[in-house]
Design a protein around this motif. Structure first.
Motif, short mmCIF file in Angstrom:
data_model
loop_
_atom_site.label_atom_id
_atom_site.label_comp_id
_atom_site.label_asym_id
_atom_site.label_seq_id
_atom_site.Cartn_x
_atom_site.Cartn_y
_atom_site.Cartn_z
N VAL A 129 0.84 -1.20 0.00
CA VAL A 129 0.00 0.00 0.00
C VAL A 129 0.88 1.26 0.00
N VAL A 130 1.93 1.25 0.83
CA VAL A 130 2.85 2.39 0.86
C VAL A 130 3.54 2.56 -0.49
N SER A 170 1.10 3.91 -3.07
CA SER A 170 0.79 5.31 -2.73
C SER A 170 1.94 6.22 -3.13
N GLY A 209 2.20 6.32 -7.10
CA GLY A 209 1.04 7.05 -7.63
C GLY A 209 1.12 8.53 -7.30
N GLY A 210 1.51 8.84 -6.05
CA GLY A 210 1.64 10.24 -5.65
C GLY A 210 2.74 10.96 -6.39
N VAL A 236 -6.37 -0.45 -6.92
CA VAL A 236 -5.09 0.00 -6.35
C VAL A 236 -3.95 -0.09 -7.36
N ALA A 287 -2.38 3.15 -9.67
CA ALA A 287 -1.09 3.62 -9.18
C ALA A 287 0.00 3.46 -10.23
#
Length: 651
Positions: free
Chosen positions: A107-108, A111, A114-115, A184, A188
């Motif tokens: 998940v990290v 994230s 994607g960020g 997800v 991402a």
């Protein structure tokens, strides 16, 4: 016919599926072609298990050169090898134990990428979003010609990893994978590539290492650390997939015997295979040390991935025809669209064959030879036993031979043969003229379904004459079922044997009491369930058949007690007494001990065989058999209660 199968009403789709099945069943050439195609894909996946950890870890570690430019590629390679060795060292713990951190890290990771992608898109060039217009694809190929086609070999690396998702089906359900992939992973990764494209519009010269160069300075080290962790997790998924597919291949007699360790009591599909783990580790270290560059490994990786995808598409199309009964229109669209795209990508990656792409092909050929030879000899072994099975006259002569000693306890003689007595039995009697008080010929069979219900696992038949107390037992497992430990297996087998004896005596006596109606079930102590007409691979279950001893096989669903209300008088009492006497005898012999008898069969080619066949059977197969685990280890047989019987078969 097992409960896993469903009854289907006649239809044109069912008739089409049956026609295809008949064609495949009646053509040896089609069977061989399908077998070779399947083990080719299987071999490619196993080869993927070598390439995925190597390229994932090496590409993640290579980012350190952004902050430490003095590091040589050799030093980066050494760091990658150390991480790989540590990765394979923790496999024995099982995914269930090392996997708790997987979800948070992933998940990290998604994230972060994607960020960062959104950040780069906004900062550098939002207009790259116009690339979603298919017109630019056409313009790209018009402008670059052959180079555009060749570049597809690199583009395909953007979608690698999806072919390994099947490994997670042993850990998560289908819906969880669909949601996580769609909600997800795909967004991402898409944002990450869009952001890199935006970055390259300003810094086109940094195309060779865009990912790390496009990371904002303050996020470099966190992203670097998480990237290494994510590469380890990606490698873990592929390694787990290799373990799973080898376990299933072994169950279908398409891979030499290896020790399979189930590492989780909660998740059935999580397994660890020590021999394969060390072989993968050595192969990964060698590939990383020799190639050193993600470019060359990527060339090999691309060929392996696209070959697997294309073969999977072909096999799924076959499943759609034979199993799912899908409309021809949808099958055609699936093959043309998906298969066409994959064929284009395959044509592109094949251009990299001499630049590292030969590696997965070489690995696949070696593995295909292993799997093909093992399966070939296994089939020949079975056919030999089938052609030389013991006649009924021999058994009757054995019953009349007073020199044969009866040994206390239960003997379990393992054989591949489902019907008939294997030729190893008279060989055993000749060397040791004795028989256990109860002798069961056990055949363990893996069926092409995922799981077999426990109450459908055992099929029994008693061999005439009955006073010998010889039984045939077929133990059926699905390709995802695991074998029980010896103690649990013995209890299950004896329990089902006593149920069979109970049911068989009533059938032989012509008493209908086992065949009760649902309304009567509450009145019985055992709760016997009606048997149903069924067949599986030549094994027949008959509805109350009185000629059972002539060869029918009966599976009992009773629990060992009699229905005293179903008959009256002395006949019922005699039947009940016989049932109790036989079941007590079996239980008493079990308490005296269970001994496992296993044929140590040496397979050799006939002297008149061709040179190739003699080389395959006498050399290659013998080497594989001696260097992989023996049958008793694969079937979890305790060595303290094992007696091996040596014999040679000429095939």
């Amino acid at each position: 016919m097992l409960s896993n199968y469903k009854l289907e009403t006649p239809s044109s789709k069912l008739a089409r599926a049956q026609w295809i099945k008949d064609k495949l069943g009646g053509s040896k050439g089609l069977q061989v072609a399908l077998f070779l195609l399947t083990i080719l894909a299987t071999s490619m996946i196993i080869g993927d298990g070598v390439l995925t950890p190597a390229i994932s870890v090496l590409s993640a570690v290579s980012g350190i050169k952004e902050k430490a430019p003095n590091l040589s590629q050799g030093q980066v390679t050494i760091i990658s090898i150390v991480i790989l060795v540590l990765l394979f060292s923790v496999q024995r713990m099982g995914t269930d134990k090392v996997g708790y951190s997987f979800a948070p890290i992933i998940v990290v990771w998604f994230s972060l990428i994607g960020g960062i992608g959104i950040y780069n898109l906004i900062r550098y060039d939002v207009q790259v979003l116009r690339a979603f217009n298919p017109k630019y694809i056409v313009d790209y190929f018009k402008r670059n010609g052959k180079q555009a086609w060749t570049s597809l070999g690199g583009v395909v690396l953007c979608i690698t990893g999806t072919e390994a998702m099947f490994a997670d089906l042993s850990h998560f359900n289908v819906r969880a994978i669909q949601v996580s992939f769609s909600a997800v992973l795909l967004p991402a990764v898409s944002l990450a590539y869009i952001g890199q494209a935006s970055y390259l519009t300003k810094f086109p010269e940094e195309v060779n290492d865009t990912f790390y160069k496009s990371i904002p300075g303050t996020l470099f080290w966190p992203t670097f650390i998480v990237a290494i962790a994510a590469s380890i997790i990606a490698s873990q998924a592929m390694i787990s997939g290799v373990f799973s597919i080898i376990q299933q291949s072994q169950g279908l007699s398409c891979f030499p015997r290896v020790r399979v360790v189930h590492t989780s009591t909660k998740y059935h599909g999580q397994v660890y295979i020590p021999e394969i783990n060390y072989a993968l580790m050595i192969a990964c270290v060698c590939v990383t040390g020799i190639f050193r560059s993600t470019t060359n490994i990527g060339n090999a990786y691309g060929i392996a991935v696209v070959c697997v995808m294309l073969i999977t598409t072909a096999l799924v199309a076959l499943v759609m025809l034979m199993v799912w009964k899908t409309s021809i229109l949808w099958i055609s669209l699936f093959v043309i669209v998906i298969g066409g795209i994959e064929a284009v990508y395959l044509s592109a990656v094949l251009s990299k064959f001499i630049k590292g792409g030969y590696l997965p092909v070489a690995l696949a050929i070696v593995l295909m030879l292993m799997m093909g030879i093992w399966h070939y000899v296994h089939v020949k072994h079975y056919k030999f036993e089938l052609e030389h099975k013991v006649s009924g006259d021999y058994i009757h002569e054995l019953a009349a031979d007073r020199s044969i000693t009866r040994i206390p306890g239960i003997g379990l003689l393992y054989s591949e043969l489902v019907q008939g007595i294997p030729p190893i039995f008279p060989h055993f009697i000749d060397k040791i003229p004795s028989i256990h008080s109860v002798l069961v010929f056990v055949s363990v069979k893996r069926l092409p379904i995922s799981k077999v219900e426990s109450d459908e696992r055992f099929l029994f038949r008693q061999i005439e004459p009955r006073e010998l107390r010889l039984f045939k037992c077929v133990v059926r497992y699905g390709y995802k079922d695991s074998m029980e430990e010896a103690g649990d297996f013995e209890k299950s087998l004896v329990k089902n044997l006593k149920e069979f004896i109970h049911h068989e005596i009533f059938v032989r006596a012509g008493d209908p009491s086992p065949e009760i109606s649902p309304s009567e079930e509450s009145e019985t102590a055992a709760g016997c369930k009606p048997r149903r007409e069924a067949s599986n691979g030549g094994i027949q279950e008959r509805q109350g058949s009185s000629n059972y001893s002539s060869g029918s096989i009966v599976r009992s669903n009773c629990n060992g007690s009699s229905n005293s209300s179903s008959s009256a008088g002395g006949k019922a009492g005699a039947v009940v007494a016989e049932v109790e006497e036989e079941t007590r005898f079996v239980q008493k012999e079990m308490e005296k001990g269970v001994v496992y008898l296993l044929g140590e069969t040496e397979m050799v080619a006939k002297p008149t065989s061709s040179i190739i066949k003699r080389m395959v059977v006498n050399r290659i197969y013998r080497i594989m058999r001696r260097n992989f685990r023996q049958g008793d280890e694969a079937m979890l047989i305790p060595k303290g209660r094992l007696l091996k019987i040596g014999i040679t078969y000429e095939i």
